[in-house]
Design a protein around this motif. Structure first.
Motif, short mmCIF file in Angstrom:
data_model
loop_
_atom_site.label_atom_id
_atom_site.label_comp_id
_atom_site.label_asym_id
_atom_site.label_seq_id
_atom_site.Cartn_x
_atom_site.Cartn_y
_atom_site.Cartn_z
N UNK A 20 2.07 4.32 -37.70
CA UNK A 20 2.70 5.71 -37.27
C UNK A 20 2.79 6.14 -35.88
N UNK A 21 3.89 6.91 -35.07
CA UNK A 21 3.83 7.41 -33.64
C UNK A 21 3.88 8.18 -34.03
N UNK A 76 3.29 11.68 -40.33
CA UNK A 76 4.66 12.06 -40.79
C UNK A 76 5.60 10.67 -40.82
N UNK A 77 5.26 10.44 -39.52
CA UNK A 77 5.74 8.73 -39.46
C UNK A 77 5.42 8.15 -40.37
N UNK A 78 3.91 7.89 -40.67
CA UNK A 78 3.35 7.26 -41.11
C UNK A 78 3.58 7.30 -42.53
N UNK A 129 6.49 4.17 -45.13
CA UNK A 129 7.94 4.65 -44.73
C UNK A 129 9.18 3.97 -43.43
N UNK A 130 8.23 3.41 -42.69
CA UNK A 130 8.92 2.78 -41.28
C UNK A 130 8.14 1.55 -41.35
N UNK A 131 9.11 0.87 -40.27
CA UNK A 131 8.44 -0.74 -40.12
C UNK A 131 7.11 -0.22 -39.68
N UNK A 132 6.57 -1.78 -39.50
CA UNK A 132 5.11 -1.45 -38.64
C UNK A 132 4.97 -2.53 -37.73
N UNK A 142 9.22 -1.98 -34.33
CA UNK A 142 9.81 -1.15 -34.86
C UNK A 142 10.68 -0.42 -34.65
N UNK A 143 11.32 -1.59 -34.04
CA UNK A 143 12.54 -0.67 -33.67
C UNK A 143 13.08 1.23 -33.55
#
Lengths: 387, 307
Positions: free
Chosen positions: A9-10, A37-39, A227-230, A349-350
């Motif tokens: 998460x960032x 939220x990102x994480x 949820x998002x690529x690490x 992470x793109x």
């Protein structure tokens, strides 16, 4: 062997000269909430909180982890506060990584901030010590002679700093969080801006910003469910050297070279220029880009300026430097290093949006502080590091 | 944490403390103490893998005050180093985590402060909420008095001692850590860190039960503070000893308390505990505290390998 660590998460605040719409607690919470939220996490998912910022006197709050514990959901948890001068945003990321790699914690929230508008940083930096002369020149005054020494040694053309300034300000136009947005930036505009500390012009310096930047670090198991690529941490390193001493080279510091070698060795990088896809490095004054190109081993000594001159460090070059606009575009001092680390993670992470470097797989985050004597770096990649 | 990838021990330490150091600055106080600790195990700074310190700019009176302290270490060639704006005991916890990574096997932890030159009670009030509380300048001793009264009101502690003046002392502590076999190589009497944990509470006094120390209790559980032979507690006022003993379930064990210089006192407790149980086979608990009314607390469990 230590455990793998992932950045899952960032979160960043909008950087601005004065964030008078929020308290300090509100500012750090804004960045932390976005990182959570990102994480795909909430406050209760976090095991430990690490904060970092530059001197307490910048805001007038002593040991602010005490005041911020509640706002950052740390009540009942371990909380640490790192302070290592301008490098603190980086050092905080490095120390927090160890909390996960050691197996001590699985999910760590890291938040760095500065809210310079609360107080007067120039006052805080100008406290005169007994028996010492104060130069009262600010950081620009301290580093200007070092830049002059670099120009003399390398024979770099006078306009290299101007080119860096234009490149970073153009990059900032693609970063929604950047503080300075100068759409009509040009070499002419930079050249004609007032000379502050020769050779540093007004538009070749960083702004003074309010802002916070947060990341969520986890162990390998936890990263599987996010949820998002690490981004995977492939290496971390810190190095310090004294402010003064025989043998110190302030232009090309020993500590910076050692720190880079350490992080490259951990990441298995032998040819940094070829293997690293982009880097977010700490450039508060334009000329530090070519200087750090050499210190980081991207260019031979005396030739870092050529990477600027031929556009290698631009978004179209082979090694984009500071796609986010860098410290030259946003400088919440205590968070500026964390911004570099976080932006490096976003790239692999793109998730860097309009300032994404196509296909970035390996990125370097870099911070320095003090009299160019404290260094902190991390290497992050889209693939897991070898065990 | 109480399970480690690598065991870590305190292998040496040194302390200097005085009510008011008249002439020497922080670096001058640190230099002989760091060299004393290094000398006890025959190490030079160049052989130390990681260096980390705890101190406060507000107590030293200027920004980036820790930078000068590097002169007491001798950071040349450059060293792996970090700094926490916290009591040195928290820096030690950071070093224990750092040593788990396996790149280095020794660490130097130090803390320093010289608060005697200022008004500590007043200085500490800028730790409080900067918008609503700090502008009223509540002093540290007065807040501790509220805590003592809350303990009396709870009726759980019998006689609760009165609050004494806030201890103002100057000093430094240095501790050397080493992992596994390296520790056994350096000393016949390593003191193993069997558990270390720390927790924070909310700052607002109205949100907390001042009649107990929830963060000490949680940290004690996290560090595995059971079967304790001796206790070395960091308490700033006499009534706080009762709170820590209650939170850690200490009753018959010998208890040794001290306040120590701000930022140094906690690390000093760990160092003193380690010195006391080295070579004895005993298990000790040592604590560190930070913030108004013990807002943040660290608990370490140490075991002195029998000589």
């Amino acid at each position: 062997m230590s455990n793998r660590v992932a950045v899952v998460g960032v979160g960043q605040t909008k950087y601005a000269a004065k964030r008078q719409d929020v308290s300090m607690a509100g500012l750090v919470r804004e960045a932390a909430k976005r990182a959570l939220d990102d994480a795909g996490m909430t406050w209760s998912d976090i095991d430990a909180v690490v904060i970092g910022k530059a001197p307490d006197m910048f805001e007038g709050v002593m040991m602010p982890e005490l005041y911020l514990a509640d706002a950052l959901g740390a009540v009942g948890k371990p909380m640490l506060r790192v302070h290592t001068a301008g490098s603190v945003g980086g050092s905080t990321g490095v120390m927090a990584t160890h909390l996960v790699s050691s197996g001590a914690h699985k999910r760590v929230l890291v938040v760095c901030y500065e809210k310079q508008s609360e107080s007067n940083a120039t006052w805080a930096l100008s406290i005169r010590l007994p028996f010492t002369g104060g130069s009262v020149t600010g950081a620009g005054g301290y580093f200007a002679p070092v830049i002059r020494a670099y120009m003399r040694r390398s024979g770099a053309p006078d306009d290299i700093g101007i080119k860096v300034s234009v490149k970073d300000r153009l990059n900032a136009l693609n970063n929604p969080y950047a503080h300075l947005k100068i759409p009509d930036i040009s070499e002419e505009m930079v050249r004609e801006s007032p000379m502050l500390w020769d050779p540093i012009r007004y538009l070749e310096t960083c702004p003074s910003s309010d802002g916070a930047c947060a990341v969520v670090l986890t162990d390998e198991d936890t990263a599987k469910g996010t949820p998002n690529p690490p981004a995977w941490v492939h290496g971390t390193a810190v190095r310090s050297e004294p402010t003064m001493g025989a043998g110190r080279d302030v232009v090309n510091p020993h500590a910076g070279r050692d720190c880079a070698k350490d992080v490259y060795a951990q990441a298995g990088v032998t040819d940094p220029r070829r293997e690293i896809d982009c880097a977010e490095i700490y450039v508060p004054f334009s000329w530090y880009e070519p200087m750090w190109m050499e210190n980081l081993g991207f260019a031979p000594e005396g030739e870092g300026w050529k990477m600027v001159d031929d556009g290698s460090t631009s978004m179209k070059g082979d090694l984009p430097i500071n796609p986010s606009g860098g410290v030259l575009s946003s400088n919440p001092i205590g968070a500026s290093g964390m911004c570099r680390f976080a932006e490096a993670a976003l790239q692999v992470r793109g998730m860097a949006g309009d300032h994404q470097v196509d296909g970035a797989k390996l990125a370097l985050g870099h911070a320095y502080g003090g009299g160019a004597q404290f260094f902190a770096m991390w290497m992050v990649g889209s693939e897991k590091p070898n065990a | 944490m109480k399970s480690f990838l690598r065991d870590v021990a305190i292998v040496a330490s040194a302390t200097f403390e005085t009510p008011s150091e008249p002439s020497r600055n922080e670096v001058e106080m640190l230099l002989p103490v760091i060299h004393d600790a290094l000398g006890q195990v025959g190490l030079s700074q160049g052989e130390i893998g990681f260096t980390v310190s705890g101190s406060s700019d507000y107590l030293q009176g200027y920004t980036f005050a820790f930078v000068g302290a590097l002169d007491a270490v001798g950071a040349w060639p450059p060293i792996r180093e970090s700094h926490l704006e916290m009591d040195g005991a928290f820096a030690l916890a950071e070093a224990v985590a750092y040593l788990q990574e396996g790149h280095v096997d020794t660490a130097l932890v130090y803390a320093f402060a010289r608060p005697s030159r200022g008004d500590l009670d007043r200085t500490l009030s800028v730790q409080l909420d900067p918008y609503t509380v700090a502008p009223l300048w509540p002093d540290a001793r007065g807040l501790a008095g509220l805590q003592a009264q809350a303990m009396r009101d709870s009726g759980r502690y019998g006689d609760v001692p009165d609050v004494t003046p806030t201890y103002v002392g100057d000093g430094v502590t240095a501790v050397i850590l080493a992992t596994g076999d390296r520790a056994r190589e350096l000393t016949k009497t390593p003191v193993w860190i069997r558990g270390i944990d720390h927790r924070i509470e909310a700052q607002m006094l109205g949100l907390r039960d001042l009649g107990s120390s929830a963060s000490t209790k949680l940290a004690g559980e996290g560090a595995g503070a059971t079967n304790i032979d001796e206790a070395y507690l960091h308490v700033l006022y006499p009534h706080q000893e009762l709170l820590v003993k209650d939170a850690l379930g200490l009753d018959r064990q010998p208890v040794n308390t001290a306040a120590g210089p701000m930022m140094v006192g906690g690390l000093e407790r760990l160092a003193t505990a380690a010195k006391s149980i080295a070579g004895t086979g005993k298990r000790a608990v040592a604590t560190a505290t930070s913030g108004a009314c013990m807002q943040q607390n660290l608990v370490a469990v140490l075991e002195g390998a029998a000589a």
